[in-house]
Design a protein around this motif. Sequence first.
Motif: not given
Length: 347
Positions: A95-110
């Motif tokens: 339901s989402l293609d692109l987002a603006n976040n800080a550095g930690i969410p991509p680590i958490q997603a991984h």
Amino acid sequence: MHRRVFLTSLLGASAAAAGLSGCAKGDASADTRAAATKPLADKVPAGTSLKIASYQNAQQLQFRLAKLPALPFAVSDWVNLGAGPDIINAFRAKSLDLANNAGIPPIQAHYQGFDAKIVAIDITRKPNYVFATKPGSDIRSVQDFKGRKLAFSQGQAQGVVLLRALKKAGLKYDEVELVPLTSNQFLTALQSGQVDVAPLGNSQAPAYLKQYGAKGARTVATDVVDLLNLLWAPQSVLADPAKAAAVAAYIPQWAKGQVWQYEHPDVWNEEFYVRTQNLTPGQAKSISALANKPLFPPRWDEAIAWEQETADLLAEGGFVKKFDVSSLFDHRFEPLAARAVPAEYRK
């Protein structure tokens, strides 16, 4: 300290189980990964659309006020989400293609096993957060956090800012009690005394102090920064040539919009903080005075190093498994933001 409790509390049992491998899989088949390495298209194909996160509708307001050119694709939905865990769930749900976040969410997603990539970087040099205390607290420094209950969100910027502050103060994780919450629960937890301290954004702190300062609440400022303000997207989105081209077209607008906001604080204060957030002009001005000058690096070396330090810090605490963060960056998009802005905004 029971660190594994955080994984179940914050991610849910199924997500935690998926993350135990420490290897992002998500929607990333071999074909998807191969497609995501192809050169970006020069033009966005007709009929392309993206669903883009815009917390509190700030992004489309920024674009409108800045009078930027129309995007060469349709935004089928501006999704009012900002917190990292919510963004990851929306990515998973497609339901989402692109987002603006800080550095930690991509680590958490991984860690959860979901494959997504960073496509744009803005470097932040000044702190975006302060530590707020509950009413009636005697806490005045980070050293005073010892033995206290601290609001902790493993998957958000606030979490890593707290961990970095503890490390700088020489406090070990087992010398404090980390209470697993998401950032939208921090204010309630402070007000009720569920926690002694919570990291609040610079935009939240004035209103909190206005309400509870007379009752003994205060803030503890540090020089700890969360270096990365970034755009990221699921790998399945970036493997779609049309959507990848749309992301590439969005990045320059995103960069220009941030520059405009930084250069026009009075307009932004009135249109966003006063009109939509119900802050006073004085509160708005105090927030904008703390704003970071946008800096878009033509190369991501510093950002990658910072992201690795962050991942290692989380791994040291047992919150994630150690891994090489270079896999989180899609270098096809690396120069796009810097090219779009004047030289003074290039790192």
